[in-house]
Write an enzyme that holds these catalytic residues in place. Structure first.
Site, PDB file in Angstrom:
ATOM      1  N   CYS A 115       0.759  -1.161   0.020  1.00 40.09           N
ATOM      2  CA  CYS A 115      -0.023   0.047  -0.116  1.00 40.09           C
ATOM      3  C   CYS A 115       0.895   1.204  -0.082  1.00 40.09           C
ATOM      4  O   CYS A 115       0.412   2.275  -0.227  1.00 40.09           O
ATOM      5  CB  CYS A 115      -0.966  -0.168   1.043  1.00 40.09           C
ATOM      6  SG  CYS A 115      -2.096  -1.563   1.285  1.00 40.09           S
ATOM      7  N   HIS A 252      -3.230   7.242   2.482  1.00 42.74           N
ATOM      8  CA  HIS A 252      -3.614   5.963   2.100  1.00 42.74           C
ATOM      9  C   HIS A 252      -5.000   5.580   2.172  1.00 42.74           C
ATOM     10  O   HIS A 252      -5.574   5.891   3.461  1.00 42.74           O
ATOM     11  CB  HIS A 252      -2.983   4.877   2.598  1.00 42.74           C
ATOM     12  CG  HIS A 252      -3.261   3.605   2.112  1.00 42.74           C
ATOM     13  ND1 HIS A 252      -3.524   3.010   0.857  1.00 42.74           N
ATOM     14  CD2 HIS A 252      -3.306   2.456   2.864  1.00 42.74           C
ATOM     15  CE1 HIS A 252      -4.011   1.861   0.937  1.00 42.74           C
ATOM     16  NE2 HIS A 252      -3.845   1.450   2.263  1.00 42.74           N
ATOM     17  N   ASN A 282     -10.092  -0.250  -0.504  1.00 40.11           N
ATOM     18  CA  ASN A 282      -8.494  -0.042  -0.500  1.00 40.11           C
ATOM     19  C   ASN A 282      -7.926  -0.945  -1.782  1.00 40.11           C
ATOM     20  O   ASN A 282      -7.971  -2.147  -1.725  1.00 40.11           O
ATOM     21  CB  ASN A 282      -8.071  -0.789   0.860  1.00 40.11           C
ATOM     22  CG  ASN A 282      -6.557  -0.891   0.927  1.00 40.11           C
ATOM     23  OD1 ASN A 282      -5.913  -0.612   0.142  1.00 40.11           O
ATOM     24  ND2 ASN A 282      -5.992  -1.255   2.027  1.00 40.11           N
TER      25      ASN A 282
END
Length: 325
Positions: A115, A252, A282
């Protein structure tokens, strides 16, 4: 003293056509829309079509970023793709995207930082542009997480989606002050002692399979908040800036509660925090460029605005990029 800065001159994103809502998920796993929204803020995610590859998502995002930047393939001399889900074990998926775009100069390679990948990719490209090893770079984050999820595990399958985002960076001369437009600095880190707290239980050398995402959710939550906030502070201090100088925080997009806690920890008002996780879940390395594109398309960013980008992912990896729009 004049120095080279990497200026963001265009961004773009792409989401697959198929939308999977929380209600859709509730038909196959023990969950509900209310449960998912309360714990994550996620309302839906996009799922790649059969036969659609990470390179396809990345290429479309890159084309849109290049269009926004008015950059042609012959102008690009560096491609960095951040991805956890490459088309093949090798070659780099960036090489396939390079060919599809018609780019013929410079290197194209993948970065694997989960990520945090887009921030790591920005760091790689920024360093190469500063050193004169390239003049115009494409940094892409592209993921197809739907193919590495255990769709019976509600602790992970509700969290992720597929998507891609990209940014075009161009080397420009700066005065060397924190008023320069472009990337002021990047700060990236890894703590391998936490390897098993967020990982995929497969790989060519492990069991010759792609495996599935496994996560210790509470550990990830705590570390994400602290590491993301800390890396932003480090970036600001490195440039003689303070939290009050931030015009936009772009964290994020993993979980709305993590995003809110990072903003609270940094004392950044909600109206200055970009939040898009509700629309795409996500998407790992793609979330930050997706959020960047969201802000750009809505004309939220004004020339001279200070943007703080930060992410945390498996590894554990984390980092920040401080840039002036």
């Amino acid at each position: 003293m004049s120095i080279v800065r990497s200026q963001v001159v265009g961004v773009g994103s792409y989401l697959p056509e198929r939308v999977l809502t929380n209600d859709d998920l509730a038909k196959t796993v023990d969950t509900s829309d209310a449960w998912i929204v309360k714990r994550t803020g996620i309302k839906q995610r996009h799922i790649a079509a059969d036969g659609e590859l990470t390179s396809d998502l990345g290429r479309e995002a890159a084309l849109r970023a290049m269009s926004a930047a008015q950059v042609k393939p012959q102008d690009v001399d560096l491609i960095v793709l951040a991805t956890t889900t490459p088309d093949n074990t090798f070659p780099a998926t960036a090489a396939r995207i390079q060919s599809q775009l018609g780019v013929t100069k410079g290197p194209a390679f993948d970065v694997q930082a989960v990520c945090s990948g887009f921030v790591f990719g920005l760091a790689m490209a920024d360093n190469m542009l500063r050193l004169g090893q390239a003049t115009t770079a494409l940094v892409i984050g592209a993921e197809i997480y739907s193919r590495i999820l255990d769709w019976n595990d509600r602790g992970t399958c509700v969290l992720f989606g597929d998507g891609a985002g990209a940014a075009v960076l161009r080397a420009v001369d700066g005065a060397g002050s924190n008023a320069d437009r472009g990337i002021l600095s990047t700060h990236i880190y890894t703590d391998g002692t936490r390897y098993d707290q967020l990982y995929v239980d497969g790989g060519p050398a492990t069991n010759a399979s792609s495996g599935h995402v496994r996560m210790q959710g509470q550990e990830v939550f705590r570390f994400a908040v602290n590491s993301m906030a800390s890396s932003v502070r480090t970036g600001l201090e490195a440039n003689g800036l303070t939290l009050k100088d931030i015009n936009w925080l772009i964290p994020h997009q993993a979980n709305s509660r993590i995003i809110a806690k990072v903003g609270e920890t940094l004392d950044v008002p909600d109206e200055k925090v970009i939040v898009t996780v509700q629309n795409h879940a996500n998407t790992s390395a793609a979330t930050i460029p997706l959020a960047l594109t969201h802000g750009f398309e809505r004309q939220l960013f004004k020339p001279g605005d200070l943007l703080a980008l930060t992410a945390m992912g498996g590894g554990f990896s984390w980092g920040s990029a401080i840039l002036r729009w």
